[in-house]
Design an enzyme around this catalytic site. Structure first.
Site, PDB file in Angstrom:
ATOM      1  N   CYS A   1     -29.167  43.208 -51.682  1.00  0.00           N
ATOM      2  CA  CYS A   1     -28.143  43.964 -50.944  1.00  0.00           C
ATOM      3  C   CYS A   1     -26.848  44.030 -51.752  1.00  0.00           C
ATOM      4  O   CYS A   1     -25.791  44.340 -51.220  1.00  0.00           O
ATOM      5  CB  CYS A   1     -27.917  43.371 -49.557  1.00  0.00           C
ATOM      6  SG  CYS A   1     -27.333  41.680 -49.609  1.00  0.00           S
TER       7      CYS A   1
ATOM      8  N   ASP B   1     -34.463  28.361 -45.283  1.00  0.00           N
ATOM      9  CA  ASP B   1     -33.048  28.739 -45.299  1.00  0.00           C
ATOM     10  C   ASP B   1     -32.220  27.488 -45.559  1.00  0.00           C
ATOM     11  O   ASP B   1     -32.617  26.381 -45.208  1.00  0.00           O
ATOM     12  CB  ASP B   1     -32.630  29.380 -43.965  1.00  0.00           C
ATOM     13  CG  ASP B   1     -31.407  30.264 -44.101  1.00  0.00           C
ATOM     14  OD1 ASP B   1     -31.549  31.508 -44.103  1.00  0.00           O
ATOM     15  OD2 ASP B   1     -30.288  29.708 -44.227  1.00  0.00           O
TER      16      ASP B   1
ATOM     17  N   ARG C   1     -38.408  45.040 -41.490  1.00  0.00           N
ATOM     18  CA  ARG C   1     -39.010  43.991 -40.648  1.00  0.00           C
ATOM     19  C   ARG C   1     -40.255  44.532 -39.956  1.00  0.00           C
ATOM     20  O   ARG C   1     -41.273  43.859 -39.861  1.00  0.00           O
ATOM     21  CB  ARG C   1     -37.986  43.507 -39.606  1.00  0.00           C
ATOM     22  CG  ARG C   1     -36.940  42.558 -40.180  1.00  0.00           C
ATOM     23  CD  ARG C   1     -36.098  41.926 -39.086  1.00  0.00           C
ATOM     24  NE  ARG C   1     -35.147  42.850 -38.504  1.00  0.00           N
ATOM     25  CZ  ARG C   1     -33.852  42.889 -38.821  1.00  0.00           C
ATOM     26  NH1 ARG C   1     -33.364  42.049 -39.718  1.00  0.00           N
ATOM     27  NH2 ARG C   1     -33.049  43.750 -38.251  1.00  0.00           N
TER      28      ARG C   1
ATOM     29  N   ASN D   1     -32.445  24.601 -50.461  1.00  0.00           N
ATOM     30  CA  ASN D   1     -32.102  25.647 -51.410  1.00  0.00           C
ATOM     31  C   ASN D   1     -33.395  26.344 -51.836  1.00  0.00           C
ATOM     32  O   ASN D   1     -34.292  25.712 -52.391  1.00  0.00           O
ATOM     33  CB  ASN D   1     -31.397  24.994 -52.600  1.00  0.00           C
ATOM     34  CG  ASN D   1     -30.987  26.002 -53.650  1.00  0.00           C
ATOM     35  OD1 ASN D   1     -31.605  27.073 -53.807  1.00  0.00           O
ATOM     36  ND2 ASN D   1     -29.950  25.679 -54.382  1.00  0.00           N
ATOM     37  N   ALA D   2     -33.486  27.614 -51.590  1.00  0.00           N
ATOM     38  CA  ALA D   2     -34.734  28.354 -51.824  1.00  0.00           C
ATOM     39  C   ALA D   2     -35.243  28.177 -53.260  1.00  0.00           C
ATOM     40  O   ALA D   2     -36.443  28.052 -53.486  1.00  0.00           O
ATOM     41  CB  ALA D   2     -34.522  29.830 -51.515  1.00  0.00           C
TER      42      ALA D   2
HETATM   43  N1  SAH Z   1     -33.645  38.333 -43.734  1.00  0.00           N
HETATM   44  C1  SAH Z   1     -32.626  38.024 -42.761  1.00  0.00           C
HETATM   45  C2  SAH Z   1     -31.217  38.020 -43.344  1.00  0.00           C
HETATM   46  C3  SAH Z   1     -31.012  37.067 -44.512  1.00  0.00           C
HETATM   47  S1  SAH Z   1     -29.341  36.633 -44.726  1.00  0.00           S
HETATM   48  C4  SAH Z   1     -32.770  38.973 -41.565  1.00  0.00           C
HETATM   49  O1  SAH Z   1     -33.567  39.913 -41.599  1.00  0.00           O
HETATM   50  O2  SAH Z   1     -32.084  38.768 -40.559  1.00  0.00           O
HETATM   51  C5  SAH Z   1     -29.389  35.469 -46.019  1.00  0.00           C
HETATM   52  C6  SAH Z   1     -29.717  34.031 -45.608  1.00  0.00           C
HETATM   53  O3  SAH Z   1     -29.837  33.277 -46.806  1.00  0.00           O
HETATM   54  C7  SAH Z   1     -28.677  33.297 -44.764  1.00  0.00           C
HETATM   55  O4  SAH Z   1     -29.266  32.838 -43.576  1.00  0.00           O
HETATM   56  C8  SAH Z   1     -28.230  32.099 -45.641  1.00  0.00           C
HETATM   57  O5  SAH Z   1     -28.050  30.912 -44.879  1.00  0.00           O
HETATM   58  C9  SAH Z   1     -29.388  31.944 -46.560  1.00  0.00           C
HETATM   59  N2  SAH Z   1     -29.126  31.360 -47.888  1.00  0.00           N
HETATM   60  C10 SAH Z   1     -28.103  31.612 -48.732  1.00  0.00           C
HETATM   61  N3  SAH Z   1     -28.269  30.958 -49.905  1.00  0.00           N
HETATM   62  C11 SAH Z   1     -29.439  30.268 -49.808  1.00  0.00           C
HETATM   63  C12 SAH Z   1     -30.173  29.435 -50.688  1.00  0.00           C
HETATM   64  N4  SAH Z   1     -29.741  29.169 -51.932  1.00  0.00           N
HETATM   65  N5  SAH Z   1     -31.344  28.911 -50.259  1.00  0.00           N
HETATM   66  C13 SAH Z   1     -31.813  29.192 -49.021  1.00  0.00           C
HETATM   67  N6  SAH Z   1     -31.165  29.994 -48.148  1.00  0.00           N
HETATM   68  C14 SAH Z   1     -29.989  30.521 -48.534  1.00  0.00           C
END
Ligand code: SAH
Length: 396
Positions: free
Chosen positions: A340, A250, A212, A279-280
């Protein structure tokens, strides 16, 4: 003494200080140990090698506490392990101002299989994911509160690894005062509200701390997409680094609301952020079709492969999202891409990202290899401890 006898030759991994005994390595069990009870690990010739916790239902029926069979596995032993774990992080401990957040015990890599303890300011949150950890969890909670000292300890034990051990989910106070619903922490000068009761993991992705921070450099004046934004960690750093605009993407409305609240408490103007719920994969595809572009993109999806069988499916999903991200980047743009999933090797991840660039028709270089933060050390005997990998790529 209750013990587990290994098949001939299967002592090798123990001698190399790997803390897991797989069921396939077991010749026989002696003395009918209970859930989480301490057992001696013997080689096929009857030589004692180590002391371990017994997990009757698991594919990993024993996790090693100590490679010294003469050790006494008792509260003092765990106290000493925790003290060493804190000692290892002394440079972190010294700099804390009461709002610091850090992983204090990183399970196998700190010699305590199944034990994760995170600190959020004066509060501690723990996860106990193996039968041995479960058996001694009261000691871990009380012991750590004394060593620090902290005010209260919350247990957040859940998730599938606990299920595999035959343990039910367990959430609630373990020691000290009741941990509040929200804890304010500070990371590299930015404030975050952490929800230790309901947030992901123990509340926050401490493993991404350094990445970050890295995002702060090189974003000035650029449009940034923070995909899989959670509570906005990467996006806030981008804004602080001078990004012209940050989009948080998200699927969770709760996460997006928390990201917006975190921007507010840092006095970062609301107009610099957009929260997109969706959905991303779908959203990035639509953006590509309509020509939306970004100078910097962060892809930090949740764990996609939790079994070997899921790796192939996960690799496809990683490729798909990275292909879309490459397409959305302006010329010269940067991609911070992460996985991860411990089961996906760094080599395979890099290959997947390379294939994604080819499919997107973009040339790219890796500018930096990224990993988990320092408070998530990896024991040399336990390479599985390295689960978070990332690539900072730049397109042509
Ligand atoms: N980068 C963040 C952590 C990410 S955790 C940090 O530094 O704190 C992963 C996130 O992906 C979660 O908030 C979850 O809600 C989201 N997520 C899971 N599947 C998803 C999808 N298909 N599209 C968008 N967001 C998604």
């Amino acid at each position: 003494m209750k013990s587990l006898v290994l098949k001939p030759g299967r002592e090798k991994s123990v001698l190399r200080r790997h803390p897991w005994i797989f069921s396939g390595a077991v010749q026989r069990l002696e003395g009918d140990p209970g859930l989480g009870e301490t057992i001696t690990i013997l080689d096929a010739k009857g030589r004692a090698l180590a002391l371990a916790a017994y997990s009757p239902q698991s594919r990993i029926p024993a996790r090693i506490w100590s490679f010294d069979p003469g050790e006494e596995i008792a509260p003092a032993f765990f106290r000493e392990k925790m003290r060493r774990s804190l000692e290892r992080r002394r440079d972190w401990l010294g700099g804390w101002d009461g709002e610091g957040a850090c992983r204090l015990v990183n399970a196998e890599s700190d010699g305590l299989p199944g034990v994760t303890i995170d600190r959020y300011g004066e509060w501690l949150v723990g996860q106990f994911t193996a039968a041995g950890a479960e058996r001694w969890k009261g000691e871990f909670a009380a012991g750590m509160l004394e060593l620090l000292p902290g005010r209260g300890f919350l247990e957040r034990s859940g998730g599938e690894s606990r299920g595999l051990e035959g343990l039910p989910e367990s959430v609630g106070p373990l020691a000290g005062e009741r941990v509040p619903a929200s804890i304010r922490i500070r990371e590299h000068g930015l404030l975050y509200e952490v929800d230790p009761w309901n947030g992901h993991k123990t509340g926050f992705y401490l493993d991404q701390r350094e990445n970050r921070l890295l995002l702060r450099t090189g974003v000035e004046g650029g449009k940034v997409l923070n995909a899989f934004a959670y509570t906005g960690g990467f996006g806030l750093n981008a804004a602080l680094g001078g990004a012209s605009h940050v989009t948080h993407l998200d699927s969770s409305a709760t996460a997006l609301a928390a990201a917006a609240a975190n921007a507010r408490i840092n006095d970062l103007a609301e107009a610099r952020f957009t929260g997109v719920k969706g959905n991303a994969f779908q959203v990035m595809r639509q953006w590509d079709e309509s020509g939306v572009r970004f100078e910097v993109i962060v892809l930090d999806p949740p764990k996609l492969a939790d079994s070997q069988a899921a790796v192939v499916r996960a690799a496809r999903a990683y490729k798909d999202m990275n292909r879309l991200a490459f397409r959305l980047l302006s010329p010269g743009g940067h991609l911070f891409t992460f996985s991860c999933s411990g089961r996906l090797s760094p080599e395979l991840f890099q290959k997947v990202v390379a294939d994604a660039a080819v499919d997107a028709g973009r040339e790219a270089v890796i500018r930096k290899y990224l990993s988990q933060s320092e408070d998530h050390p990896v024991d040399l005997g336990f390479p599985e401890g390295h689960y978070l990998k990332g690539l900072l790529c730049q397109v042509g």
